[in-house]
Design an enzyme around this catalytic site. Structure first.
Site, PDB file in Angstrom:
ATOM      1  N   ARG A 289     -15.763 -38.543 -81.178  1.00 17.14           N
ATOM      2  CA  ARG A 289     -15.393 -39.350 -82.338  1.00 17.14           C
ATOM      3  C   ARG A 289     -14.617 -38.486 -83.351  1.00 17.14           C
ATOM      4  NH1 ARG A 289     -16.418 -45.053 -83.595  1.00 17.14           N
ATOM      5  NH2 ARG A 289     -15.868 -45.109 -85.778  1.00 17.14           N
TER       6      ARG A 289
ATOM      7  N   ASN B 273     -10.081 -50.437 -98.414  1.00 21.60           N
ATOM      8  CA  ASN B 273     -10.494 -51.308 -97.317  1.00 21.60           C
ATOM      9  C   ASN B 273     -10.877 -52.652 -97.905  1.00 21.60           C
ATOM     10  OD1 ASN B 273     -11.330 -52.275 -94.834  1.00 21.60           O
ATOM     11  ND2 ASN B 273     -13.208 -51.047 -94.749  1.00 21.60           N
ATOM     12  N   THR B 274     -10.697 -53.686 -97.124  1.00 22.18           N
ATOM     13  CA  THR B 274     -11.117 -55.009 -97.576  1.00 22.18           C
ATOM     14  C   THR B 274     -12.285 -55.480 -96.715  1.00 22.18           C
ATOM     15  OG1 THR B 274     -10.457 -57.300 -97.811  1.00 22.18           O
ATOM     16  CG2 THR B 274      -9.146 -55.994 -96.310  1.00 22.18           C
ATOM     17  N   HIS B 275     -13.284 -56.035 -97.391  1.00 19.57           N
ATOM     18  CA  HIS B 275     -14.523 -56.451 -96.726  1.00 19.57           C
ATOM     19  C   HIS B 275     -14.791 -57.924 -97.058  1.00 19.57           C
ATOM     20  CE1 HIS B 275     -18.509 -56.475 -95.149  1.00 19.57           C
ATOM     21  NE2 HIS B 275     -19.047 -56.716 -96.322  1.00 19.57           N
TER      22      HIS B 275
ATOM     23  N   ASP C 204     -15.241 -44.651 -98.882  1.00 18.74           N
ATOM     24  CA  ASP C 204     -16.020 -43.413 -98.898  1.00 18.74           C
ATOM     25  C   ASP C 204     -16.731 -43.296 -97.554  1.00 18.74           C
ATOM     26  OD1 ASP C 204     -18.189 -45.108 -98.989  1.00 18.74           O
ATOM     27  OD2 ASP C 204     -18.771 -44.603-101.046  1.00 18.74           O
ATOM     28  N   ALA C 205     -17.708 -42.393 -97.460  1.00 17.45           N
ATOM     29  CA  ALA C 205     -18.322 -42.129 -96.159  1.00 17.45           C
ATOM     30  C   ALA C 205     -19.299 -43.229 -95.732  1.00 17.45           C
ATOM     31  CB  ALA C 205     -19.023 -40.776 -96.191  1.00 17.45           C
TER      32      ALA C 205
HETATM   33  C1  GRF Z   1     -10.848 -59.793 -92.621  1.00 15.06           C
HETATM   34  O1  GRF Z   1     -11.681 -60.798 -93.141  1.00 15.06           O
HETATM   35  C2  GRF Z   1     -11.432 -58.442 -92.859  1.00 15.06           C
HETATM   36  O2  GRF Z   1     -12.036 -58.284 -94.105  1.00 15.06           O
HETATM   37  C3  GRF Z   1     -12.464 -58.401 -91.764  1.00 15.06           C
HETATM   38  O3  GRF Z   1     -11.795 -58.936 -90.643  1.00 15.06           O
HETATM   39  C4  GRF Z   1     -10.807 -59.830 -91.106  1.00 15.06           C
HETATM   40  C5  GRF Z   1      -9.489 -59.386 -90.568  1.00 15.06           C
HETATM   41  O4  GRF Z   1      -8.569 -60.411 -90.564  1.00 15.06           O
HETATM   42  N1  GRF Z   1     -13.013 -57.104 -91.585  1.00 15.06           N
HETATM   43  P1  GRF Z   1      -7.021 -60.183 -90.198  1.00 15.06           P
HETATM   44  O5  GRF Z   1      -6.965 -59.290 -88.963  1.00 15.06           O
HETATM   45  O6  GRF Z   1      -6.366 -59.542 -91.386  1.00 15.06           O
HETATM   46  O7  GRF Z   1      -6.500 -61.551 -89.920  1.00 15.06           O
END
Ligand code: GRF
Length: 204
Positions: free
Chosen positions: A68, A110-112, A144-145
């Protein structure tokens, strides 16, 4: 941030968040440009979207490396080759490691698909639905980690409907998520940002 900061975007799937960024970057006044798109797997719509937009792509698959750590270093090298000012994880379903964070920490977001600190991990929409919350949403954070623990840049809220399935809820979240991502990354690019502990402030 320099003028028109360079974005490297990492994806693992359909890439609709990436597409929203590509569309926004087509207008120079947006303030940023996508210089490369990377993925941890082949043959995904996210990479096809980049190719159609004429943006260079690269792939680093965990399985192609002996550890990894080696994957993480290779990923960081590939990202570094495009000299990003900001790295955007947009549906990138891997945790980046120590080497990556040494090089790009503080400038990787990052988007969650949940309202942090609730429901971290791979199943934000499912976990929110099962818990029975009445609102959920999306969170943009500085990586972050930890798992979805970084300092929060922005959040978007959506209602949970009584008849939602995981799919309908995730689609509603993604609509809000894309708008939030485009708005926030644009502001980070145009105005700069500072991270002070857990507090992120846009506007340098
Ligand atoms: C998003 O909702 C993201 O936050 C999640 O997976 C989805 C990805 O969607 N982890 P896309 O690949 O941008 O359509």
């Amino acid at each position: 941030m320099p003028a028109r900061p360079r974005l490297v975007v990492l994806v693992s799937g359909s890439g609709t968040n990436l597409q929203a960024l590509l569309d926004a970057c087509a207008d120079p006044s947006y303030g940023a440009r996508v210089v490369a798109v990377g993925a941890d797997r082949d043959d995904i719509e996210g990479l096809a979207r980049a190719e159609r937009a004429g943006v260079p792509t690269f792939v680093a698959k965990v399985g192609d490396f002996s550890s990894r750590e080696n994957w993480d270093r290779a990923l960081a090298d590939k990202v570094a080759a495009f000299e990003p000012d900001l790295v955007v994880l947009a549906g990138f379903m891997k945790l980046v490691g120590e080497t990556f964070l040494e090089r790009f920490g503080g400038r990787t977001v990052n988007t969650h698909p949940a309202l942090s600190p609730s429901f971290p991990g791979m199943h934000g929409p499912r976990d929110a639905l099962e818990y029975g919350v009445k609102v959920t949403g999306a969170t943009l954070f500085v990586v972050d980690a930890g798992v979805d623990t970084g300092a929060i840049v922005a959040q978007a809220v959506v209602p949970v409907a009584d008849d939602d399935t995981v799919e309908t809820l995730h689609e509603r979240i993604k609509t809000a998520e894309r708008a939030m991502l485009v708005e926030s990354v644009g502001r980070m690019a145009r105005e700069g940002f500072t991270v002070d502990g857990r507090r992120v402030r846009l506007g340098g």
